[in-house]
Design an enzyme around this catalytic site. Structure first.
Site, PDB file in Angstrom:
ATOM      1  N   PRO A  89      90.605  83.378  27.233  1.00 36.31           N
ATOM      2  CG  PRO A  89      91.931  84.066  25.490  1.00 36.31           C
ATOM      3  CD  PRO A  89      90.111  84.345  26.165  1.00 36.31           C
ATOM      4  N   GLY A  90      92.604  83.731  30.340  1.00 39.22           N
ATOM      5  CA  GLY A  90      92.842  83.891  31.772  1.00 39.22           C
ATOM      6  C   GLY A  90      91.935  84.476  32.690  1.00 39.22           C
ATOM      7  CE  LYS A 127      91.220  78.474  29.039  1.00 38.18           C
ATOM      8  NZ  LYS A 127      91.261  80.005  29.125  1.00 38.18           N
ATOM      9  CB  THR A 128      97.291  77.057  33.911  1.00 43.97           C
ATOM     10  OG1 THR A 128      96.836  77.781  32.381  1.00 43.97           O
ATOM     11  CG2 THR A 128      98.240  77.007  34.257  1.00 43.97           C
ATOM     12  CD  GLU A 150      70.726  88.356  28.108  1.00 44.95           C
ATOM     13  OE1 GLU A 150      69.594  87.202  28.152  1.00 44.95           O
ATOM     14  OE2 GLU A 150      71.137  88.416  26.239  1.00 44.95           O
ATOM     15  CG  HIS A 194      65.679  86.919  26.278  1.00 42.89           C
ATOM     16  ND1 HIS A 194      64.688  86.335  25.531  1.00 42.89           N
ATOM     17  CD2 HIS A 194      66.569  87.558  25.537  1.00 42.89           C
ATOM     18  CE1 HIS A 194      65.820  86.874  24.226  1.00 42.89           C
ATOM     19  NE2 HIS A 194      67.216  86.885  24.606  1.00 42.89           N
TER      20      HIS A 194
HETATM   21  P1  ADP Z   1      93.980  81.177  31.331  1.00 41.14           P
HETATM   22  O1  ADP Z   1      94.984  79.208  31.839  1.00 41.14           O
HETATM   23  O2  ADP Z   1      92.452  80.721  31.449  1.00 41.14           O
HETATM   24  O3  ADP Z   1      94.289  81.528  30.349  1.00 41.14           O
HETATM   25  P2  ADP Z   1      95.626  81.423  34.000  1.00 41.14           P
HETATM   26  O4  ADP Z   1      95.165  80.325  34.389  1.00 41.14           O
HETATM   27  O5  ADP Z   1      97.047  81.658  32.714  1.00 41.14           O
HETATM   28  O6  ADP Z   1      94.856  81.755  32.860  1.00 41.14           O
HETATM   29  O7  ADP Z   1      95.700  82.843  34.491  1.00 41.14           O
HETATM   30  C1  ADP Z   1      96.310  83.692  34.790  1.00 41.14           C
HETATM   31  C2  ADP Z   1      96.620  84.183  36.309  1.00 41.14           C
HETATM   32  O8  ADP Z   1      95.241  84.864  36.502  1.00 41.14           O
HETATM   33  C3  ADP Z   1      96.678  82.782  37.260  1.00 41.14           C
HETATM   34  O9  ADP Z   1      97.609  82.877  37.553  1.00 41.14           O
HETATM   35  C4  ADP Z   1      95.858  84.060  38.295  1.00 41.14           C
HETATM   36  O10 ADP Z   1      96.639  84.799  39.138  1.00 41.14           O
HETATM   37  C5  ADP Z   1      94.983  85.104  37.545  1.00 41.14           C
HETATM   38  N1  ADP Z   1      93.303  84.695  37.794  1.00 41.14           N
HETATM   39  C6  ADP Z   1      93.448  84.110  36.693  1.00 41.14           C
HETATM   40  N2  ADP Z   1      91.756  83.887  37.524  1.00 41.14           N
HETATM   41  C7  ADP Z   1      91.231  84.063  38.481  1.00 41.14           C
HETATM   42  C8  ADP Z   1      90.828  83.711  39.591  1.00 41.14           C
HETATM   43  N3  ADP Z   1      89.887  82.868  39.289  1.00 41.14           N
HETATM   44  N4  ADP Z   1      91.045  84.104  41.471  1.00 41.14           N
HETATM   45  C9  ADP Z   1      92.473  84.548  41.430  1.00 41.14           C
HETATM   46  N5  ADP Z   1      92.809  84.761  40.185  1.00 41.14           N
HETATM   47  C10 ADP Z   1      92.585  84.371  38.985  1.00 41.14           C
HETATM   48 ZN    ZN Z   2      68.198  87.551  22.916  1.00 40.12          ZN
END
Ligand code: ADP
Ligand code: ZN
Length: 633
Positions: free
Chosen positions: A222-223, A226-227, A442, A445
């Site tokens: 999460p976070g 992906k979105t 790590e 390895h």
């Molecule tokens: P997921 O869908 O994986 O749970 P989100 O896309 O909803 O994650 O991410 C939540 C927020 O976190 C995004 O709106 C963004 O502001 C921030 N965030 C996450 N990853 C990044 C990234 N690689 N670069 C910049 N902001 C990010």
């Molecule tokens: Zn190992």
């Protein structure tokens, strides 16, 4: 902008719920408008006319209620709007107080009642105003409850179903997010880039008959963005972005999920090229038939609808279905088949470098004090996801406001980091001590994989947790291997022992972290001995105890077809292979102790080392194997 056209209403069925509600309301008002005691008609008359009646002595009785005056005449008079005769009238007192009214009333000896009901009246009026809404709400809930119970019987597409799904229909947006807003995640971006090209000019691909992807699965904690990544894909390509979340279907009424999916795909086909984003795919896409009771119907119907829609693509629709999940392990295998979500992109938790980049993105708009050291923040937040870092920036700014500073200081970041670490950081924040052990493990390895002549070349090593693994050492096979030569397998065993041996040498003890290593090494050694005849003592005999099921991909027990002594011999051979591997690992590691120490330090510092970093760290020492230089390009 970007809203789908409203559906034409001509073929919509009558809205039974609304009609019923209106009827109910009318009845309700009729009931309250009817007042006892007003059996005779009452007419509104002008104030001046009332004063005229009063002056003439025609008024026998008056009731004052706030500004309202109800009165009775001594005989019927033509006060109706069309000259109807009546004795009861009503009028309103002027805002400007009529000073002479009371004396006049007194003078004409009119029976006067005064109701102190300006509040009471307001109260009833308020109640009267609210009641319809209360009733409407109650009705709504009752109706919904009833419907949920019965909807499966109505079948999808029934009138009530149509009524319900309309407000739930997917909406398209045109995201302004681009890859620039996604910090780090270089691998994922590279993979997504190709899809951007496709969405920009799908004809180019279809003209050549090129196989185009339909379904992309974004996997990651999460976070991890992906979105964000899915939106950036739409933003980069400049195409509409439809989105739904799998979890929305769980509490919704049976049949609605499926028909909503159908609607959304219909809409999307009209607006192709475009992206359909399904968040939390796992909540509808779990392995089917595992739950209990009917609660599953909705999920299954929705899932089936998604699959049917994807299978129904003729290949000309430039629609890419992007799904996100943090539980790829529970997904129904049917979802991952070719032609469905067959393209997999992993989003990792950010390493230090990526965290720095994300910090920069999210602190761009903050007024930062001079003392803010981004590098230090990045190194102090292992295990934070992109969303956590965004949250940190936000909290730090709020903290600065709380102390009425107009700059965000390092102290704000430090304080909020500690608070987030205690509380809400959802992902695995690694403790310092554990981090050291991970780095040692790590590095073990990695070092062995680097120096052993037959091992697969290194690709990357990381102590950022992913999935259930705390750290990983990734090796890429030199080329696609179809047969596995013995020296290669033996080196592989040694590399597997590397983590445990390193912990023993550099920390003085071992931990449970080598659990999976030992399991895999044992399996491999057993296969070498019992299947591939790679043990002198055993020779080329098939002594397998179990067999992989060709379809299920899992082991099924088989009756043993060999003697107890053979089994013992296999066990012994396996044990000796493994202990040989361990000894070899120890020797090699002792020989390269300084390199190991360097690498542990570097790994702890940077968290992720790419092939180039590993070469730079180990390669300046002389070493004999030329194997790695060969593949250096
Ligand atoms: P997921 O869908 O994986 O749970 P989100 O896309 O909803 O994650 O991410 C939540 C927020 O976190 C995004 O709106 C963004 O502001 C921030 N965030 C996450 N990853 C990044 C990234 N690689 N670069 C910049 N902001 C990010
Ligand atoms: Zn190992």
């Amino acid at each position: 902008m970007g809203e789908p056209q409203p559906q034409d209403n001509s073929n919509r069925q009558p809205n039974w719920a609304a009609i019923a509600a209106i009827v109910f309301l009318l009845a309700f008002y009729a009931f309250f408008a009817w007042q006892p005691g007003s059996k005779e008609p009452t007419y509104d008359i002008p104030y001046s006319q009332f004063r005229y009646f009063l002056e003439r002595g025609d008024v026998v009785q008056l009731t004052l209620t706030g500004q309202r005056v109800d009165g009775e005449l001594n005989s019927a008079s033509n006060i109706g709007p069309a000259g109807e005769a009546a004795r009861h009238f009503r009028t309103w007192l002027p805002e400007l107080n009529d000073q002479s009214l009371l004396p006049d009333i007194k003078r004409h000896a009119v029976e006067l009642k005064v109701k102190p009901s300006s509040q009471e009246d307001g109260g009833t009026r308020l109640l009267l105003g609210l009641l319809p809404w209360i009733v409407l709400l109650g009705f709504y809930f009752w109706f919904m409850r009833r419907l949920t119970r019965n909807a499966s019987g109505l079948g999808r597409g029934g009138e009530l179903g149509k009524f319900l799904e309309t407000p739930l229909k997917g909406k398209a947006e045109m995201p302004k997010v681009t890859f620039e807003d996604v910090a780090g995640q270089d691998n994922a971006k590279r993979e997504v880039q190709e899809l951007v090209e496709y969405l920009k000019s799908p004809e180019r691909y279809t003209r050549l008959g090129a196989e185009v992807p339909k379904g992309v699965l974004l996997m990651g904690a999460p976070g991890t963005g992906k979105t964000l990544m899915a939106k950036a894909l739409a933003g980069e390509a400049g195409v509409p972005f439809f989105s739904i979340s799998g979890s929305e279907f769980i509490e919704v009424f049976v049949g609605v999920g499926a028909s909503r999916v159908r609607k959304m795909f219909e809409e999307a086909k009209k607006r192709a090229p475009c992206i359909i984003f399904i968040d939390e795919l796992d909540s509808v896409g779990r392995v089917r038939g595992t739950g209990l009771g009917g609660g599953n119907d909705e999920r299954e119907q929705t899932l089936n609808q998604i699959l049917a829609e994807m299978d129904g693509f003729s290949g000309h629709e430039a629609i890419i279905v992007v799904a996100a999940t943090n539980r790829p392990d529970v997904l129904d295998p049917a979802l991952l088949r070719p032609g469905r979500f067959d393209r997999h992109i992993t989003l990792d938790l950010p390493d230090q470098k990526a965290r720095l980049a994300i910090l920069k993105v999210h602190s761009k708009k903050l007024p930062l004090a001079r003392d803010v050291d981004m590098e230090k923040i990045a190194s102090g937040t292992p295990g934070f996801s992109g969303a956590d870092i965004k949250n940190l920036c936000n909290e730090a700014a709020i903290n600065a406001v709380r102390y009425q500073r107009n700059e965000v200081t390092m102290q704000d970041f430090d304080e909020m980091r500690d608070r987030l670490l205690l509380g809400t950081v959802r992902t695995m924040a690694i403790q310092q001590e554990e981090r050291h052990r991970l780095a040692v493990h790590e590095a073990g390895h990695t070092l062995l994989a680097y120096y052993l002549p037959h091992a697969d070349p290194l690709y990357k090593v990381s102590i950022i947790p992913r999935g259930s693994a705390l750290g990983v050492t990734q090796q890429l096979p030199h080329e696609e291997r179809h047969t596995l030569p013995e020296p290669y397998l033996k080196d592989r065993l040694v590399v597997m022992m590397g983590g445990r041996v390193a912990e023993k040498i550099f920390l003085g003890d071992v931990s449970s972290g080598a659990d999976d290593d030992i399991h895999q090494a044992t399996q491999l050694a057993r296969a070498m001995v019992a299947r591939w005849g790679m043990s002198e003592e055993i020779g080329p005999v098939d002594l397998r105890e179990s067999e992989e099921h060709p379809f299920l991909g899992r082991e099924i027990a088989q009756p043993r077809r060999f003697s107890e002594s053979s089994a013992k011999a296999v066990d012994n051979a396996v044990r000796s292979l493994l202990s040989d591997a361990e000894t070899a690992a120890e020797q090699l590691m002792f020989q390269h102790k300084p390199q190991m120490e360097n690498m542990i330090r570097l790994l702890e510092d940077r968290e992720t080392l790419e092939k180039g970093d590993i070469d730079a760290c180990l390669g300046n020492q002389e070493h004999t194997s030329s194997h790695y230089n060969e593949i250096a390009k």
